[in-house]
Every structure is written in structure tokens, then in C-alpha cells.
Write an enzyme that holds these catalytic residues in place. Structure first.
Site, PDB file in Angstrom:
ATOM      1  N   GLY A   8       0.829  -1.208   0.000  1.00 15.38           N
ATOM      2  CA  GLY A   8       0.000   0.000   0.000  1.00 15.38           C
ATOM      3  C   GLY A   8       0.858   1.250   0.000  1.00 15.38           C
ATOM      4  O   GLY A   8       0.477   2.288   0.544  1.00 15.38           O
ATOM      5  N   GLY A   9       2.018   1.149  -0.617  1.00 19.14           N
ATOM      6  CA  GLY A   9       3.047   2.179  -0.478  1.00 19.14           C
ATOM      7  C   GLY A   9       2.832   3.448  -1.269  1.00 19.14           C
ATOM      8  O   GLY A   9       3.561   4.418  -1.072  1.00 19.14           O
ATOM      9  N   GLY A  11      -0.115   5.085  -1.323  1.00 18.86           N
ATOM     10  CA  GLY A  11      -1.245   5.793  -0.741  1.00 18.86           C
ATOM     11  C   GLY A  11      -0.821   6.828   0.283  1.00 18.86           C
ATOM     12  O   GLY A  11       0.343   7.229   0.359  1.00 18.86           O
ATOM     13  N   GLY A  14       1.964   5.611   2.830  1.00 24.45           N
ATOM     14  CA  GLY A  14       3.180   5.293   2.070  1.00 24.45           C
ATOM     15  C   GLY A  14       3.895   6.545   1.614  1.00 24.45           C
ATOM     16  O   GLY A  14       5.130   6.640   1.700  1.00 24.45           O
ATOM     17  N   TYR A 137     -14.293  -4.598   9.109  1.00 26.25           N
ATOM     18  CA  TYR A 137     -12.930  -4.059   8.995  1.00 26.25           C
ATOM     19  C   TYR A 137     -12.184  -4.200  10.317  1.00 26.25           C
ATOM     20  O   TYR A 137     -11.021  -4.611  10.352  1.00 26.25           O
ATOM     21  CB  TYR A 137     -13.013  -2.588   8.584  1.00 26.25           C
ATOM     22  CG  TYR A 137     -11.692  -1.873   8.485  1.00 26.25           C
ATOM     23  CD1 TYR A 137     -10.861  -2.048   7.385  1.00 26.25           C
ATOM     24  CD2 TYR A 137     -11.279  -0.996   9.491  1.00 26.25           C
ATOM     25  CE1 TYR A 137      -9.650  -1.373   7.282  1.00 26.25           C
ATOM     26  CE2 TYR A 137     -10.073  -0.316   9.397  1.00 26.25           C
ATOM     27  CZ  TYR A 137      -9.266  -0.516   8.289  1.00 26.25           C
ATOM     28  OH  TYR A 137      -8.059   0.157   8.202  1.00 26.25           O
ATOM     29  N   LYS A 141      -8.687  -6.306  11.180  1.00 27.12           N
ATOM     30  CA  LYS A 141      -7.492  -5.608  11.670  1.00 27.12           C
ATOM     31  C   LYS A 141      -7.071  -6.138  13.041  1.00 27.12           C
ATOM     32  O   LYS A 141      -5.881  -6.311  13.324  1.00 27.12           O
ATOM     33  CB  LYS A 141      -7.767  -4.099  11.745  1.00 27.12           C
ATOM     34  CG  LYS A 141      -7.736  -3.399  10.407  1.00 27.12           C
ATOM     35  CD  LYS A 141      -6.325  -3.367   9.830  1.00 27.12           C
ATOM     36  CE  LYS A 141      -6.195  -2.497   8.623  1.00 27.12           C
ATOM     37  NZ  LYS A 141      -4.826  -2.472   8.077  1.00 27.12           N
ATOM     38  N   PRO A 164      -2.685   3.657  14.565  1.00 30.64           N
ATOM     39  CA  PRO A 164      -2.812   5.106  14.403  1.00 30.64           C
ATOM     40  C   PRO A 164      -4.238   5.573  14.667  1.00 30.64           C
ATOM     41  O   PRO A 164      -5.194   4.807  14.507  1.00 30.64           O
ATOM     42  CB  PRO A 164      -2.435   5.328  12.936  1.00 30.64           C
ATOM     43  CG  PRO A 164      -2.870   4.065  12.272  1.00 30.64           C
ATOM     44  CD  PRO A 164      -2.667   2.957  13.282  1.00 30.64           C
TER      45      PRO A 164
END
Length: 315
Positions: A8-9, A11, A14, A137, A141, A164
Site C-alpha cells: 500500500g506504499g 497511498g 506510504g 474491517y 485488523k 494510528p
């Protein structure tokens, strides 16, 4: 040589990591690989394995996820659960099989129990069910923490995670239905200015959130890669005193963008979880010198990026 694979780098987070690496000065012995969905489908084990085989990473920062705002989470709970569960299982499995040194996964404060005491801390993750609005979700996670603990019992790889609070910044998804609250509000305000209409916020505006700037998040993830060795999750957040209401966030957007029309709250829409106040005491004990970007400064940089990059903004 250190090869760091960031799923996901390309986005929001990232790009924050990339900015932090550039600011610190890239180390010549490091190779940073920022994956996008075009590089392969992480929901598929064989495609994930081929990515690891190609790049041979010894560190992984796992950001890739199917994400969305409150209303998308409520509508597609099963898809949110299955897509994220498959991605997480495949990335962590490959981290183990390819004998990476460390795998850091990104969780979310929505994993915490709905009925709980505040502030939230890292010991409370499994103390009860999450809020029903995004349970698909949230459980996917939360399961990363379970997988981390299981892998740490049998693997030479160090598996850990960060939690986060609400991230925002350049390269965010500004779509009103699919994006998170702050970028969605920025886009709504932009449209209200363009069309000379009211700026309408869904819900009462009373819920409280802690917003962390993506470039601060990126810097903290680089620090985590270098210094955090605990297998238990670490909350990455501004302080409790920096929590603000959605209404105040909307007013700050009005001020930043120079909107002169009416700000309206549509109370027929759901508010979602009222608060998710998280403690950053563990982080600040480990990294006491870290300074967060003030909210209004980060908001201005985000709004400026949004206005100056209309050709690439996701909306």
C-alpha cells in the site's frame, strides 16, 4: 543491505513514509520498495508470494488494506472483513516464510471495544466487540494482533503492529463516500465553494477524533522500524488534549479554504462512534522528543496539496 517492502506504499501513509525517508536522508545501504495494487493482488497468496520472491525484502511495513469511511464500512461489512483478512494472512505468512527480520502492520483505533473506558491504551484491544458500524474491517485488523502473537511463538521474524488514530494529509482519498472524514469534508467544502451551495456535514458534528498528519505518521513508522522491538501494538497518536470535534474540524476547513457560505449539519445521517480517545503515553515514553505538526498547519498543507493537484487527487 536492508530491503524494506511497503505494501500500500503509494497511498496516504506510504507517501508519508517516503517523505520521512527523504527528509532523514536515504541510507545508501537501504532499498525502499513502495508497492501499489498494480504490483499484485495481496488477497491472493500466489501473487503475494511472487512479490516477496521478486524483491526479497528483509523488512515489511504492511499498510495495504481495503479502507473507507463510515457509510462504506456500514454497507460492505463482509467484503471489508474478507478482503482485509486475506491480505493480512498472506503478507504475514510470506513475512514468515521468507524469514524477514521484522514485519510491522498498521491497525486502526476502530479495533478497540465499543463499550470501554477512556483513554484507550494498548492493553485494551481484545476487551470486547468493536462498534457495529465497522465491525468487518475492525475484526480483520484486530486479528493481525492475534496472528502476530502466533507467528512470534514459532518464527525468527519479529511481528508487531501500530495503531494510528485518524490519519490525513496529501495523497489521501477525498471521495465523500469512500474516504475518511477529513478529506471528505475538504472535498465537500471545495464543491460548495465551486457551486455556491451550503457546506453540509453529515451527522451532528459532535463526535470527537484525534487527527494525525500523514507525514508525522510516516516519520513514526520509520522510527518504529528502527527502534520498536515490542511485539505488542503501539498507538501512534497526538495527545488526548489535541482531540477535536467533527464540527470544529469542519470550521477549521471553512477558515482554511476561505468558505463564505453556510455550514450545515445534517442530523438525519449517522454519527458513528462518538469518541475513540487514545493515549499516546507509551509512544511518548519511548520517543519523548517527537514533535507533532500542529493540526491547523497540517490542514493547510493538505488543503494546499488538494487544490494544487486536482489532476491526481482521488475523489
Amino acid at each position: 543491505m536492508r530491503v524494506v517492502l511497503v505494501t500500500g506504499g503509494t497511498g496516504l501513509v506510504g507517501k508519508g513514509i517516503e517523505a520521512a525517508v527523504q527528509k532523514l536522508g536515504p541510507k545508501p545501504e537501504d532499498t525502499w520498495i513502495y508497492l501499489s495494487s498494480k504490483d499484485g493482488d495481496l488477497r491472493d497468496y500466489e501473487q503475494t508470494r511472487k512479490i516477496f520472491e521478486k524483491h526479497q525484502p528483509n523488512y515489511v511495513i504492511h499498510l495495504a488494506a481495503m479502507v473507507g469511511g463510515l457509510f462504506k464500512n456500514m454497507k460492505y461489512k463482509l467484503k471489508f472483513f474478507l478482503d482485509n483478512e486475506h491480505m493480512n494472512e498472506n503478507v504475514l505468512r510470506c513475512g514468515h516464510e521468507f524469514k524477514c527480520i521484522k514485519v510491522i502492520s498498521c491497525l486502526s483505533t476502530c479495533i478497540f471495544p465499543d463499550k470501554t473506558s477512556y483513554p484507550l491504551d494498548e492493553t485494551m484491544v481484545h476487551n470486547g466487540p468493536p462498534h457495529p458500524s465497522n465491525e468487518g474491517y475492525a475484526i480483520a485488523k484486530r486479528n493481525i494482533d492475534v496472528l502476530n502473537k502466533c507467528y512470534n511463538e514459532i518464527s525468527t521474524t519479529k511481528f508487531t503492529s501500530v495503531i494510528p488514530t485518524n490519519i490525513f494529509g496529501p495523497y489521501d482519498n477525498f471521495n465523500v463516500e469512500d474516504g475518511h472524514v477529513l478529506p471528505g469534508l475538504i472535498f465537500k467544502c471545495y464543491n460548495a465553494m465551486k457551486n455556491n451551495t451550503d457546506f453540509t456535514v453529515w451527522g451532528s458534528g459532535s463526535p470527537l477524533r484525534q487527527f494525525i498528519y500523514s507525514r508525522d505518521m510516516g516519520a513514526l513508522l520509520v522510527w518504529t522500524l528502527e527502534h520498536y522491538e515490542d511485539a505488542n501494538p503501539l498507538i501512534l497518536s497526538v495527545g488526548e488534549e489535541d482531540e477535536i470535534s467533527i464540527a470544529d474540524a469542519a470550521k477549521s476547513i471553512v477558515e482554511t479554504m476561505g468558505f463564505k457560505g453556510n455550514l450545515v449539519f445534517d442530523t438525519s445521517k449517522a454519527d458513528g462512534q462518538y469518541k475513540k480517545t487514545a493515549s499516546n503515553a507509551k509512544l511518548m515514553k519511548l520517543n519523548p522528543d517527537f514533535k507533532f505538526t500542529p493540526f491547523k498547519e497540517a490542514l493547510k498543507e493538505t488543503v494546499d496539496w488538494f487544490l494544487n493537484n486536482q489532476d491526481i487527487v482521488r475523489k
